[in-house]
Design a protein around this motif. Structure first.
Motif, PDB file in Angstrom:
ATOM      1  N   HIS A  70       0.863  -1.185   0.000  1.00  0.00           N
ATOM      2  CA  HIS A  70       0.000   0.000   0.000  1.00  0.00           C
ATOM      3  C   HIS A  70       0.896   1.230   0.000  1.00  0.00           C
ATOM      4  CE1 HIS A  70      -2.913   2.994   1.337  1.00  0.00           C
ATOM      5  NE2 HIS A  70      -3.827   2.169   0.854  1.00  0.00           N
ATOM      6  N   PRO A  71       0.559   2.238  -0.766  1.00  0.00           N
ATOM      7  CA  PRO A  71       1.447   3.409  -0.819  1.00  0.00           C
ATOM      8  C   PRO A  71       1.601   4.116   0.525  1.00  0.00           C
ATOM      9  CG  PRO A  71      -0.530   3.726  -2.158  1.00  0.00           C
ATOM     10  CD  PRO A  71      -0.509   2.308  -1.753  1.00  0.00           C
ATOM     11  N   ALA A  72       0.670   3.887   1.453  1.00  0.00           N
ATOM     12  CA  ALA A  72       0.782   4.587   2.736  1.00  0.00           C
ATOM     13  C   ALA A  72       1.726   3.871   3.701  1.00  0.00           C
ATOM     14  CB  ALA A  72      -0.593   4.724   3.369  1.00  0.00           C
ATOM     15  N   LEU A  73       2.216   2.697   3.314  1.00  0.00           N
ATOM     16  CA  LEU A  73       3.083   1.927   4.210  1.00  0.00           C
ATOM     17  C   LEU A  73       4.537   2.172   3.856  1.00  0.00           C
ATOM     18  CD1 LEU A  73       1.313  -1.543   4.224  1.00  0.00           C
ATOM     19  CD2 LEU A  73       1.346   0.129   6.040  1.00  0.00           C
ATOM     20  N   TRP A  74       5.345   2.334   4.878  1.00  0.00           N
ATOM     21  CA  TRP A  74       6.780   2.369   4.633  1.00  0.00           C
ATOM     22  C   TRP A  74       7.490   1.954   5.909  1.00  0.00           C
ATOM     23  CZ3 TRP A  74       4.043   6.602   5.993  1.00  0.00           C
ATOM     24  CH2 TRP A  74       4.559   7.442   6.963  1.00  0.00           C
ATOM     25  N   ARG A  75       8.718   1.553   5.736  1.00  0.00           N
ATOM     26  CA  ARG A  75       9.499   1.148   6.904  1.00  0.00           C
ATOM     27  C   ARG A  75      10.035   2.385   7.612  1.00  0.00           C
ATOM     28  NH1 ARG A  75      11.322  -4.309   6.245  1.00  0.00           N
ATOM     29  NH2 ARG A  75      13.123  -3.905   7.582  1.00  0.00           N
ATOM     30  N   ALA A  76      10.236   2.239   8.882  1.00  0.00           N
ATOM     31  CA  ALA A  76      10.672   3.402   9.662  1.00  0.00           C
ATOM     32  C   ALA A  76      12.026   3.893   9.202  1.00  0.00           C
ATOM     33  CB  ALA A  76      10.715   3.041  11.137  1.00  0.00           C
ATOM     34  N   SER A  77      12.815   3.002   8.618  1.00  0.00           N
ATOM     35  CA  SER A  77      14.146   3.414   8.183  1.00  0.00           C
ATOM     36  C   SER A  77      14.112   4.093   6.815  1.00  0.00           C
ATOM     37  CB  SER A  77      15.062   2.197   8.132  1.00  0.00           C
ATOM     38  OG  SER A  77      14.500   1.236   7.269  1.00  0.00           O
ATOM     39  N   GLN A  78      12.962   4.049   6.163  1.00  0.00           N
ATOM     40  CA  GLN A  78      12.882   4.643   4.828  1.00  0.00           C
ATOM     41  C   GLN A  78      12.454   6.102   4.917  1.00  0.00           C
ATOM     42  OE1 GLN A  78      10.020   2.109   2.984  1.00  0.00           O
ATOM     43  NE2 GLN A  78      11.570   1.029   1.803  1.00  0.00           N
ATOM     44  N   ILE A  79      12.670   6.796   3.802  1.00  0.00           N
ATOM     45  CA  ILE A  79      12.127   8.142   3.687  1.00  0.00           C
ATOM     46  C   ILE A  79      10.649   7.998   3.346  1.00  0.00           C
ATOM     47  CG2 ILE A  79      12.355  10.315   2.463  1.00  0.00           C
ATOM     48  CD1 ILE A  79      15.062   9.031   1.448  1.00  0.00           C
TER      49      ILE A  79
END
Lengths: 240, 394
Positions: free
Chosen positions: A14-23
């Motif tokens: 999902h575009p709203a998901l990202w890892r905390a280490s990512q921008i």
């Protein structure tokens, strides 16, 4: 393992998901700048729409708008482009040469405090495709207010400020310092979300736009009748 | 025949079935009306009007034959005639409408009773009803409000103007009209100032009919204009009423610009910054750079106002007036203390010699750059040989 690969790139789920280490991935619309070198360095690969972008050019008339020329040409042709307090009236001949319909251009002249009010109104109505504002003195509260308003619209908002503002802090998410070079602009990204580029980016502006003088015959190894440049030739002809 | 000015005529033929028949409809109409209302029912409007006004007897008839019988029994005074006409009819021996109808029509017409015959025919249903003449209002709206308190505070004045604007918009709604110019006169206390009133002019580029649009403009005007004295009363005048030009809403989601919103924004900007703050392009077909650009205060009506493309590059910023460049000890101009290097040119632009009283223009344009790399558009005059800076490549 497909599950592990999905966890590595959660933005594919999902575009709203990202890892905390990512921008944080840019969720705003992005307008390619038309300059590949600059696109590579900007987060998302272009000018973010609905974001306050600060240009800090080293003087007026160094190609600060020419940098935007490919981006302006991609904008919605039915909407207008507003210039607020430009340093001089824009030349329509140049505007037409850039491939932008002159009818889409409006410029506005107002006192500096009123001009910020006008920008705010334009952002609230959200009718323009691009808004360029020249401001000499602007407080960081005003910039923050404009940035908050800009988030609700989808226009290209550029604030052009004097170069000495490089040393001042600003709430604008993207700040660029522009310095002229013989072939174009040297751009230093002062601030953007994510990693900033280490050095200045050189954007060539004049390669195709300018009828550069023909290489001198000496450089090409051709015989020459005179070592004077065409300009000097012309001058002596006129003086005679 | 114009009906009685106090009468209201209802055409009910088409509504009988909906209301469950003529009796039910009549009952519901009588229930809705004030208690003293008298109703008449007849196949013709004027006949019903005459029956409603009679003092005694049947007022409600459905069949034309019954109507004729009832009307015949009415006295001639029921027709609301002038005393002279009435006296003439009395002299003829006509006391009831039936007597009048029995007389030969040609004779009556020759004696000047043609209008009377027409009215009778309309009442009896022998002639079609006269086309109604619609009430034609003067398209003018004026309303005034005296304030309970004297105020020069913009917020309270704005609040006081709101009911007036709402009333204007309701009036515009009733007429399906719109306006692009509304005057608001703020009357001052005459003891406090010599100025009797301050005029606030709400102008829009296109006729509008939404109260919100006027309110936004009024807010900007009041915020910008200092008042000399407290306001005692407010008068709103709208003398320009134009037809509405409503837009069709798109069926699908339209992400295009809304012309209405754009017009609203431009109106607001003009209201606060003055009408001369906005500049719209109006290019001229001129090849001399400083004469190409013309700006107007209103958007250009035609869309094909592009200047011709120039084969050479042109600077974005044109300086007006041009700046003379010194040329210390040579041909090369100097700007800000640093010599300019000519990069491209010359491009010769000449013209203007055919206009009497105007100095002919003969220039050689060059693109120059300084030591930093910034570019300039400079020219050298043919005759004087002086250098000028005219443009910056923005």
């Amino acid at each position: 393992m497909p599950a592990r690969a999905a966890l590595k790139h959660p933005e594919h789920i999902h575009p709203a998901l990202w890892r905390a280490s990512q921008i944080t991935p840019a969720r705003r619309a992005i307008l390619p700048t038309g300059h590949p070198g600059l696109d590579r360095e900007l987060l998302g690969g272009g000018w973010p729409l609905g974001t306050l972008i600060e240009f800090l050019p080293q003087g007026t008339g160094i190609g600060e708008l020419q940098l935007l020329r490919p981006a302006l040409a991609q904008l919605d042709h039915r909407r207008q482009i507003l210039l607020v307090n430009p340093p001089y009236p824009p030349s329509m001949q140049c505007w037409a040469n850039w491939g932008l319909q002159s009818c889409r251009l409006i410029w506005l002249q107002a006192r500096s405090s009123e001009s910020l009010w006008a920008v705010e109104q334009a952002l609230r109505h959200n009718v323009f495709s691009a808004l360029l504002c020249w401001a000499e003195q602007i407080s960081s509260q005003a910039l923050l207010r404009l940035q908050r308003l800009a988030r609700r619209c989808d226009l290209l908002l550029i604030m052009l400020r004097p170069h000495f503002a490089v040393r001042q802090a600003s709430p604008a998410p993207l700040r660029l310092s522009l310095t002229p070079t013989p072939l174009g602009l040297s751009i230093h990204i002062l601030k953007q979300r994510g990693p900033t580029s280490p050095g200045p980016i050189v954007v060539p502006l004049y390669l195709d736009a300018l009828d550069l003088p023909a290489p001198s015959p000496v450089a090409q190894g051709l015989p020459t009748g005179s070592d004077r440049s065409p300009v000097a030739l012309h001058a002596s002809f006129d003086a005679s | 025949m114009p009906l009685d000015p106090q009468a209201l005529a209802l055409e009910v033929q088409g509504s009988l079935r909906l209301f469950g028949g003529i009796r039910a409809l009549l009952r519901s109409v009588q229930g809705e009306c004030p208690p003293a209302t008298r109703t008449g029912l007849a196949p013709t409007a004027s006949g019903a009007c005459l029956l409603a006004r009679r003092g005694r007897g049947r007022r409600h008839v459905v069949r034309p034959a019954t109507l004729a019988r009832q009307l015949d029994a009415l006295p001639c005074t029921a027709l609301d005639l002038s005393p002279k006409t009435l006296a003439g009819l009395q002299a003829l021996g006509c006391h009831q409408l039936g007597h009048l109808r029995a007389l030969p029509r040609i004779g009556l017409r020759n004696r000047g009773y043609a209008a009377l015959i027409e009215r009778l025919d309309q009442a009896y249903g022998q002639a079609g009803p006269q086309a109604p003449s619609w009430l034609d209002h003067d398209p003018y709206f004026q309303t005034r409000q005296t304030l309970d308190y004297h105020s020069s505070c913009a917020a309270s004045l704005e609040a006081a103007c709101m009911p007036l604007i709402t009333a204007l918009c309701a009036w515009l709604d009733a007429r399906q009209g719109a306006s692009d110019r509304v005057e608001i006169h703020l009357a001052h206390d005459h003891r406090r100032t010599d100025l009797p009133s301050t005029l606030v002019l709400l102008q829009t580029a296109q006729p509008v009919w939404f109260a919100e649009r006027f309110k936004v403009l009024l807010r900007e005007h009041l915020a910008r204009r200092p008042l000399h004295a407290p306001v005692v009363s407010i008068t709103l005048i709208c003398a320009r009423v134009l037809a509405r030009s409503p837009r069709t809403a798109p069926l699908l989601l339209d992400d295009g610009p809304s012309p209405l919103r754009e017009a609203a924004l431009l109106d607001v900007l003009r209201a606060r910054l003055g009408s001369e703050c906005l500049h719209f392009p109006d290019p001229q077909a001129q090849h001399i750079p400083e004469r190409t650009d013309r700006w107007r205060l209103e958007p250009c009506p035609s869309q094909d106002c592009l200047p011709e493309l120039s084969p050479r590059s042109r600077p974005l910023w044109l300086l007006d007036p041009v700046i003379a460049l010194p040329t210390p000890g040579g041909h090369h101009p100097v700007w800000n203390g640093a010599p300019l290097v000519l990069m491209a040119g010359p491009e010769r632009i000449e013209g203007g010699w055919w206009v009497a009283g105007q100095a002919p223009i003969g220039r050689d344009y060059f693109i120059a750059r300084d030591a930093r790399g910034a570019r300039y558009w400079v020219y050298r005059e043919h005759h004087a040989g002086r250098w000028f800076l005219q443009g910056l490549f923005g």
